[in-house]
Design a protein around this motif. Structure first.
Motif, mmCIF file in Angstrom:
data_model
loop_
_atom_site.group_PDB
_atom_site.id
_atom_site.type_symbol
_atom_site.label_atom_id
_atom_site.label_comp_id
_atom_site.label_asym_id
_atom_site.label_seq_id
_atom_site.Cartn_x
_atom_site.Cartn_y
_atom_site.Cartn_z
ATOM 1 N N SER A 44 0.840 -1.203 0.000
ATOM 2 C CA SER A 44 0.000 0.000 0.000
ATOM 3 C C SER A 44 0.868 1.244 0.000
ATOM 4 N N PHE A 45 0.273 2.351 -0.431
ATOM 5 C CA PHE A 45 0.922 3.662 -0.443
ATOM 6 C C PHE A 45 0.095 4.568 0.444
ATOM 7 N N ILE A 46 0.634 4.903 1.613
ATOM 8 C CA ILE A 46 -0.095 5.673 2.607
ATOM 9 C C ILE A 46 0.613 6.998 2.854
ATOM 10 N N ALA A 47 -0.148 8.077 2.861
ATOM 11 C CA ALA A 47 0.376 9.400 3.183
ATOM 12 C C ALA A 47 -0.102 9.800 4.570
ATOM 13 N N THR A 204 5.698 -1.409 -0.154
ATOM 14 C CA THR A 204 4.894 -0.666 0.810
ATOM 15 C C THR A 204 5.585 0.662 1.088
ATOM 16 N N VAL A 205 4.844 1.769 0.980
ATOM 17 C CA VAL A 205 5.413 3.096 1.190
ATOM 18 C C VAL A 205 4.544 3.872 2.173
ATOM 19 N N VAL A 206 5.175 4.452 3.180
ATOM 20 C CA VAL A 206 4.512 5.372 4.105
ATOM 21 C C VAL A 206 5.207 6.722 3.955
ATOM 22 N N MET A 207 4.464 7.712 3.525
ATOM 23 C CA MET A 207 5.037 9.026 3.220
ATOM 24 C C MET A 207 4.479 10.089 4.148
ATOM 25 N N VAL A 208 5.360 10.782 4.846
ATOM 26 C CA VAL A 208 4.982 11.934 5.666
ATOM 27 C C VAL A 208 5.151 13.187 4.822
ATOM 28 N N THR A 209 4.116 14.001 4.732
ATOM 29 C CA THR A 209 4.188 15.198 3.900
ATOM 30 C C THR A 209 3.221 16.261 4.410
ATOM 31 N N HIS A 217 -1.271 11.450 -4.284
ATOM 32 C CA HIS A 217 -0.760 10.317 -5.057
ATOM 33 C C HIS A 217 -0.911 8.995 -4.311
ATOM 34 N N ALA A 218 -1.185 9.055 -3.011
ATOM 35 C CA ALA A 218 -1.285 7.853 -2.198
ATOM 36 C C ALA A 218 -2.646 7.193 -2.356
ATOM 37 N N ASP A 219 -2.712 5.930 -1.940
ATOM 38 C CA ASP A 219 -3.989 5.219 -1.947
ATOM 39 C C ASP A 219 -4.863 5.651 -0.774
ATOM 40 N N LEU A 220 -4.194 6.072 0.298
ATOM 41 C CA LEU A 220 -4.894 6.405 1.525
ATOM 42 C C LEU A 220 -4.130 7.513 2.234
ATOM 43 N N ALA A 235 -8.551 7.180 -1.520
ATOM 44 C CA ALA A 235 -8.444 7.831 -2.825
ATOM 45 C C ALA A 235 -8.481 9.344 -2.672
ATOM 46 N N PRO A 236 -7.548 9.915 -1.933
ATOM 47 C CA PRO A 236 -7.617 11.340 -1.595
ATOM 48 C C PRO A 236 -7.406 12.241 -2.800
ATOM 49 N N THR A 237 -8.009 13.412 -2.747
ATOM 50 C CA THR A 237 -7.737 14.465 -3.723
ATOM 51 C C THR A 237 -7.032 15.606 -2.995
ATOM 52 N N ALA A 238 -6.242 16.364 -3.732
ATOM 53 C CA ALA A 238 -5.492 17.462 -3.131
ATOM 54 C C ALA A 238 -6.429 18.490 -2.508
ATOM 55 N N ALA A 239 -7.534 18.788 -3.176
ATOM 56 C CA ALA A 239 -8.460 19.800 -2.665
ATOM 57 C C ALA A 239 -9.076 19.378 -1.339
ATOM 58 N N ASP A 240 -9.505 18.121 -1.254
ATOM 59 C CA ASP A 240 -10.115 17.639 -0.019
ATOM 60 C C ASP A 240 -9.113 17.653 1.135
ATOM 61 N N LEU A 241 -7.887 17.217 0.861
ATOM 62 C CA LEU A 241 -6.878 17.158 1.909
ATOM 63 C C LEU A 241 -6.483 18.557 2.378
#
Length: 251
Positions: A44-47, A204-209, A217-220, A235-241
């Protein structure tokens, strides 16, 4: 995201990292983490996002074994790392954890080729030449291996850092603001590359940003505030986040 549950160290699970009721406190200060529980599925790709001081970096440090929690349990690749000594955690990180940093952390005196295999040499492990070639071809650095880091662009240096993080086939890669020093085009290329590594290679990637566009770009995406995970966005969008983090900063 479901709550993490205790697992046997000897049983291979579908998760790469699990935190159970993890708290991290520092003297004379508030809790940096406040009973955080989460599971990071394999592949998974998690931000992780949140206002300054929300606990993002502390979460990464505890999840990766760079630090130990005040209380709670951390399992990484089926090993309870929160119960290990510093020496054992260091050994595990060299073999099972990759790191990508904003500042690249390439050694300026070494060639790119030598930088890529440095984690393996530190672990006294021979490189898998086929795997290394696969990674080099994926990031497009085959004609830059003899160069020093200063001879590469920022985007190329971060691509080299990605290969270095993946060369030992880690269970998980932790990326700390990996695009913070890059221009928009290079940042997008690096994020697309990370996403490709997840979806094509099962990494598996965990990204702090702090960057909502990067987190999209992450799945979650996990949103943190006051040491807790307060929201989970699939499925995040930049605007929502960006809107959610702005709301937290003004509360």
């Amino acid at each position: 995201m479901r709550t993490a549950a205790g697992r046997s160290q000897r049983t291979k699970t579908l998760s790469t990292v699990e935190l159970t009721q993890v708290t991290k406190s520092y003297p004379n200060g508030p809790r940096a983490l406040d009973e955080v529980s989460l599971t990071v599925p394999r592949g998974s790709f998690i931000a992780v996002m949140g206002p300054s001081g929300s606990g993002k970096s502390t979460l990464m440090h505890c999840a990766s074994g760079l630090d130990i929690p005040t209380s709670g349990r951390v399992v990484l690749d089926d090993t309870v790392i929160s119960e290990l000594s510093e020496t054992r955690r260091t050994e595990l990180r060299r073999k099972r954890v990759g790191f990508i940093f904003q500042s690249y952390n390439l050694l300026p005196s070494l060639s790119i080729a030598d930088n890529l295999t440095l984690p393996l040499r530190l672990a006294n492990t021979a490189p898998d030449k086929d795997w290394l070639r696969t990674l080099i071809d994926r990031v497009g650095l085959a004609d830059r291996l003899a160069h020093r880091p200063a001879e590469l662009s920022g985007g190329q240096q971060q691509r080299a850092a990605i290969v270095r993080a993946l060369v030992a086939r880690p269970a998980v890669v932790f990326a700390d603001e990996p695009t913070g020093a890059l221009d928009l085009r290079s940042a997008r290329d690096v994020l697309d590359l990370l996403r490709e590594m997840v979806h094509s290679l099962g990494q598996t990637v965990v990204m702090v940003t702090h960057d909502a566009a990067a987190a999209a770009h992450a799945d979650l995406a996990l949103i943190m505030a006051d040491g807790r995970i307060v929201d989970t966005v699939h499925a995040p969008t930049a605007a929502d986040l960006a809107r959610r983090v702005t709301e937290l900063e003004t509360e």
